[in-house]
Write a protein that holds these residues in place. Structure first.
Motif, PDB file in Angstrom:
ATOM      1  N   ALA A 238       0.822  -1.213   0.000  1.00  0.00           N
ATOM      2  CA  ALA A 238       0.000   0.000   0.000  1.00  0.00           C
ATOM      3  C   ALA A 238       0.852   1.257   0.000  1.00  0.00           C
ATOM      4  O   ALA A 238       0.319   2.364  -0.137  1.00  0.00           O
ATOM      5  N   CYS A 239       2.164   1.110   0.157  1.00  0.00           N
ATOM      6  CA  CYS A 239       3.069   2.255   0.220  1.00  0.00           C
ATOM      7  C   CYS A 239       4.048   2.207  -0.950  1.00  0.00           C
ATOM      8  O   CYS A 239       4.199   1.167  -1.603  1.00  0.00           O
ATOM      9  N   PRO A 240       4.742   3.323  -1.223  1.00  0.00           N
ATOM     10  CA  PRO A 240       5.763   3.304  -2.275  1.00  0.00           C
ATOM     11  C   PRO A 240       6.840   2.262  -1.978  1.00  0.00           C
ATOM     12  O   PRO A 240       7.182   2.015  -0.821  1.00  0.00           O
ATOM     13  N   ALA A 241       7.377   1.656  -3.033  1.00  0.00           N
ATOM     14  CA  ALA A 241       8.356   0.587  -2.846  1.00  0.00           C
ATOM     15  C   ALA A 241       9.355   0.588  -3.985  1.00  0.00           C
ATOM     16  O   ALA A 241       9.050   0.970  -5.120  1.00  0.00           O
ATOM     17  N   GLU A 242      10.555   0.130  -3.663  1.00  0.00           N
ATOM     18  CA  GLU A 242      11.568  -0.165  -4.680  1.00  0.00           C
ATOM     19  C   GLU A 242      11.335  -1.605  -5.129  1.00  0.00           C
ATOM     20  O   GLU A 242      11.220  -2.512  -4.298  1.00  0.00           O
ATOM     21  N   VAL A 243      11.285  -1.824  -6.436  1.00  0.00           N
ATOM     22  CA  VAL A 243      10.873  -3.123  -6.972  1.00  0.00           C
ATOM     23  C   VAL A 243      12.013  -3.784  -7.738  1.00  0.00           C
ATOM     24  O   VAL A 243      12.711  -3.131  -8.528  1.00  0.00           O
TER      25      VAL A 243
ATOM     26  N   THR B  27      13.253 -21.727 -13.789  1.00  0.00           N
ATOM     27  CA  THR B  27      11.788 -21.795 -13.836  1.00  0.00           C
ATOM     28  C   THR B  27      11.204 -20.586 -14.546  1.00  0.00           C
ATOM     29  O   THR B  27      11.899 -19.620 -14.862  1.00  0.00           O
ATOM     30  N   LEU B  28       9.879 -20.631 -14.751  1.00  0.00           N
ATOM     31  CA  LEU B  28       9.102 -19.446 -15.091  1.00  0.00           C
ATOM     32  C   LEU B  28       8.135 -19.132 -13.955  1.00  0.00           C
ATOM     33  O   LEU B  28       6.978 -18.763 -14.170  1.00  0.00           O
ATOM     34  N   VAL B  29       8.620 -19.297 -12.729  1.00  0.00           N
ATOM     35  CA  VAL B  29       7.920 -18.847 -11.526  1.00  0.00           C
ATOM     36  C   VAL B  29       8.530 -17.503 -11.145  1.00  0.00           C
ATOM     37  O   VAL B  29       9.742 -17.399 -10.947  1.00  0.00           O
ATOM     38  N   LEU B  30       7.687 -16.486 -11.065  1.00  0.00           N
ATOM     39  CA  LEU B  30       8.156 -15.106 -10.924  1.00  0.00           C
ATOM     40  C   LEU B  30       8.211 -14.688  -9.461  1.00  0.00           C
ATOM     41  O   LEU B  30       7.251 -14.889  -8.713  1.00  0.00           O
ATOM     42  N   GLU B  31       9.321 -14.069  -9.085  1.00  0.00           N
ATOM     43  CA  GLU B  31       9.480 -13.521  -7.740  1.00  0.00           C
ATOM     44  C   GLU B  31       9.678 -12.010  -7.854  1.00  0.00           C
ATOM     45  O   GLU B  31      10.625 -11.544  -8.484  1.00  0.00           O
ATOM     46  N   THR B  32       8.780 -11.246  -7.236  1.00  0.00           N
ATOM     47  CA  THR B  32       8.876  -9.788  -7.221  1.00  0.00           C
ATOM     48  C   THR B  32       9.115  -9.329  -5.787  1.00  0.00           C
ATOM     49  O   THR B  32       8.349  -9.688  -4.883  1.00  0.00           O
ATOM     50  N   THR B  33      10.162  -8.556  -5.587  1.00  0.00           N
ATOM     51  CA  THR B  33      10.516  -8.077  -4.246  1.00  0.00           C
ATOM     52  C   THR B  33      10.209  -6.588  -4.142  1.00  0.00           C
ATOM     53  O   THR B  33      10.692  -5.794  -4.953  1.00  0.00           O
TER      54      THR B  33
ATOM     55  N   GLY C  97       9.464  -2.329   5.675  1.00  0.00           N
ATOM     56  CA  GLY C  97       9.687  -3.760   5.545  1.00  0.00           C
ATOM     57  C   GLY C  97       9.820  -4.192   4.100  1.00  0.00           C
ATOM     58  O   GLY C  97       9.796  -3.370   3.177  1.00  0.00           O
ATOM     59  N   THR C  98       9.959  -5.499   3.897  1.00  0.00           N
ATOM     60  CA  THR C  98      10.153  -6.062   2.564  1.00  0.00           C
ATOM     61  C   THR C  98       9.119  -7.154   2.316  1.00  0.00           C
ATOM     62  O   THR C  98       8.927  -8.044   3.155  1.00  0.00           O
ATOM     63  N   LEU C  99       8.481  -7.071   1.162  1.00  0.00           N
ATOM     64  CA  LEU C  99       7.465  -8.039   0.758  1.00  0.00           C
ATOM     65  C   LEU C  99       7.946  -8.769  -0.485  1.00  0.00           C
ATOM     66  O   LEU C  99       8.415  -8.144  -1.444  1.00  0.00           O
ATOM     67  N   VAL C 100       7.830 -10.098  -0.485  1.00  0.00           N
ATOM     68  CA  VAL C 100       8.190 -10.906  -1.652  1.00  0.00           C
ATOM     69  C   VAL C 100       6.924 -11.565  -2.183  1.00  0.00           C
ATOM     70  O   VAL C 100       6.231 -12.292  -1.457  1.00  0.00           O
ATOM     71  N   LEU C 101       6.630 -11.311  -3.446  1.00  0.00           N
ATOM     72  CA  LEU C 101       5.453 -11.872  -4.110  1.00  0.00           C
ATOM     73  C   LEU C 101       5.922 -12.920  -5.110  1.00  0.00           C
ATOM     74  O   LEU C 101       6.754 -12.636  -5.983  1.00  0.00           O
TER      75      LEU C 101
END
Length: 592
Positions: free
Chosen positions: A47-52, A60-66, A72-76
């Motif tokens: 919900a806040c600005p983030a560096e991506v 793989t073709l499994v995508l990890e977005t940090t 804090g840090t969120l990993v999708l």
């Protein structure tokens, strides 16, 4: 791109799924914000600005977005699920069509937002949403969409939202499954084990990569990634490989060159098989050729043309229509589904099909009687029709012409038919095929070469250059160091190349309004031709010029906008990745 080897999704760098077609690549899109702001999406992001930053998990073709936020840090992690325990050659065969999304707070505290707005049939349907235990069901049109979510969702109209705060070590798991609206079984109403299915999907991709990607040489990482992209663009049940995962991403912003590429073209066949031989294995080669042989089989001696393209299930009628309710990518209308190029005559396809057969069966055989009969018919039709005009490799929508590339591929058809004659049981036809081959060679050498242009040109009698002439040495018509080949390569490099070192396919008028970008495939062709000519340094530079336009996760579009350097055209583009693999291999073999 995410893929389950049956369908594809595209995810933006801010965690929005803006394109998803299920259950097939060419199905109507469930999310199509790529083509219109109101055509559906599914976002998961802080919900806040983030560096991506983004990456595919290794192999793989499994995508990890940090997302790195102040607090804090969120990993999708995003994936289209493979079927349970799918491995190696079975990758994608039993995929259930489920989009998996797992958001994990790995440091500090992060508040994330999710907005889920499905719009089936390219945005025509605004489904009715019903909260159920463990998630949400959306009904409308031909689909039932079941969203598994462990948190309450606020529903307003056909959009659902949630806001969740995660602390270090906590995760949010979401899954979306599409099923037929008329299926007898009710939709699932309990959450998937998303974490386990992602791990299994990772294992499936890694098993395929481990068993298939054996290329060793320059640009190993890029070749390996391109091999995975080709597998990801494969419709596993049939072996068909689509040209791209999208429709109507334009060749110029605001232009009308917007085509549906979610189909399989015969013209790609021989180069695709070369790429698969380098970056995958013989099973994928055989499956792709078997699909095309079955799909294209027809009684050619009855006056029929060999159709140039097919649906992923072998469908032939790909009639084109526009979707006027969509505004198009950055206002680039019309948005099209279907592709009327299927109606065109392109006589190059006979050569591409026979070249593919030659790669697979010259030294192995045997072929069944029907396939032998069909391939003999392909050769005979090329021999009969090589002098006719057609629409050419680039599918020009206008009067037919005598395109050099089309004549070249008819020469290939005769040359490969001669080589295949023992496998085809066609020794009695070899003399005729050799005679026709020499007639085509003479026509190309005398009418394809233009003294004023100082090069082989786009069509007989034309002074216009065409990057397709770079294929003369690539198919073995002339050696790479032949003076006329070198002159043609030099002319393309000097007159079809922009300041970035990227190659236009041609600059001639083609009857369509607007401009187009440079073609990454044609730039890889230039690298390939330079390698065959013994120019290792320039070949490597041309390769780097093209490969540098991959995005942050190694995916290539069809074209590059000459004015901005931005990728344009349908995405990701199989032909661009095929060109990369084959050019890298040519440079490796040349010692360049």
């Amino acid at each position: 791109m995410l893929s389950d080897c049956r369908s594809a999704a595209l995810v933006t760098s801010d965690g929005s799924v803006d394109w998803l077609c299920l259950p097939r690549f060419d199905s109507p899109a469930l999310f199509a914000r790529l083509l219109d702001e109101n055509a559906g999406h599914w976002t998961v992001h802080p919900a806040c600005p983030a560096e991506v930053s983004r990456r595919y998990l290794e192999g793989t073709l499994v995508l990890e977005t940090t997302f790195r936020c102040r607090g804090g840090t969120l990993v999708l992690v995003d994936a289209l699920a493979l079927g349970g325990r799918e491995r190696g050659h079975s990758l994608g065969v039993g995929s259930p069509g489920v989009l998996l999304r797992e958001a994990t707070c790995v440091e500090g505290e992060v508040t994330l937002e999710t907005e889920y707005a499905p719009r089936p049939e390219f945005g025509l349907v605004q489904p009715l949403m019903e909260p159920v235990r463990g998630g949400l069901v959306a009904r409308g049109g031909a689909n039932v969409l079941t969203l598994s979510a462990p948190v309450p969702l606020r529903v307003r109209g056909s959009t659902a939202r949630a806001t969740v705060t995660l602390r270090a070590g906590q995760r949010l798991c979401l899954a979306l499954q599409a099923s037929s609206g008329w299926a007898p079984d009710p939709p699932r109403r309990h959450p998937w084990n998303v974490h386990r299915r992602i791990k299994d999907t990772v294992a499936g991709w890694r098993s395929w990569s481990r068993d298939h990607l054996g290329y060793r040489g320059p640009w190993e990482e890029e070749v390996g990634q391109s091999g995975r992209v080709l597998r990801a663009l494969t419709f596993a049940p049939t072996g068909a490989i689509v040209a791209a995962a999208t429709t109507s991403l334009p060749e110029s912003v605001g232009g009308e060159r917007n085509w549906d590429y979610r189909y399989t073209w015969i013209r790609d066949t021989s180069f695709t098989l070369q790429a698969l031989a380098t970056a995958a294995c013989e099973v994928e080669e055989a499956a792709f050729f078997a699909f095309l042989a079955r799909a294209s089989a027809t009684q050619l001696d009855q006056g029929c043309d060999l159709q140039i393209m097919y649906g992923v299930g072998g469908e032939r009628d790909l009639s084109e229509r526009s979707l006027p309710h969509l505004t198009g990518w950055r206002g680039s209308a019309p948005v099209r589904v279907g592709n009327d190029a299927w109606r065109q005559r392109q006589i190059d396809v006979y050569g591409e099909l026979l070249d593919a057969a030659d790669q697979l069966y010259r030294d192995t055989g045997p072929l069944d009687a029907l396939t032998r009969s069909f391939l003999i018919g392909v050769a005979e039709t090329a021999a009969r029709r090589w002098e006719e005009p057609d629409q050419g490799l680039w599918e020009v929508r206008g009067p037919g012409r005598h395109y050099l590339h089309s004549k070249l591929m008819c020469w290939v058809a005769m040359d490969r038919a001669v080589a295949l004659a023992p496998v085809l049981g066609a020794a009695d036809r070899v003399a005729g095929w050799k005679h026709t081959r020499e007639r085509i060679r003479e026509a190309i050498m005398t009418r394809g070469w233009n003294e004023k242009a100082g090069a082989f040109t786009q069509a007989f009698g034309s002074e216009d250059l065409d990057a397709a002439a770079l294929m003369l040495p690539m198919v073995g018509f002339l050696p790479g160091d032949d003076p006329r080949v070198r002159a043609t390569v030099d002319a393309v490099a000097a007159r079809l190349t922009d300041e970035r070192g990227l190659v236009h396919r041609y600059r001639a008028a083609d009857g369509l309004a607007g401009d187009e970008g440079t073609f990454l495939l044609c730039t890889f062709w230039l690298a390939h031709a330079l390698a065959l000519a013994g120019h290792g340094g320039p070949a490597r530079q041309a390769f780097r010029d093209a490969a540098s336009h991959a995005n942050d996760v190694g995916l290539l579009a069809e074209e590059v906008d000459s004015s901005t350097g931005e990728p344009i055209g349908n995405f990701p583009q199989a032909f661009s990745h095929i060109g990369l693999i084959n050019a890298a291999n040519a440079i490796r073999r040349s010692g360049g």
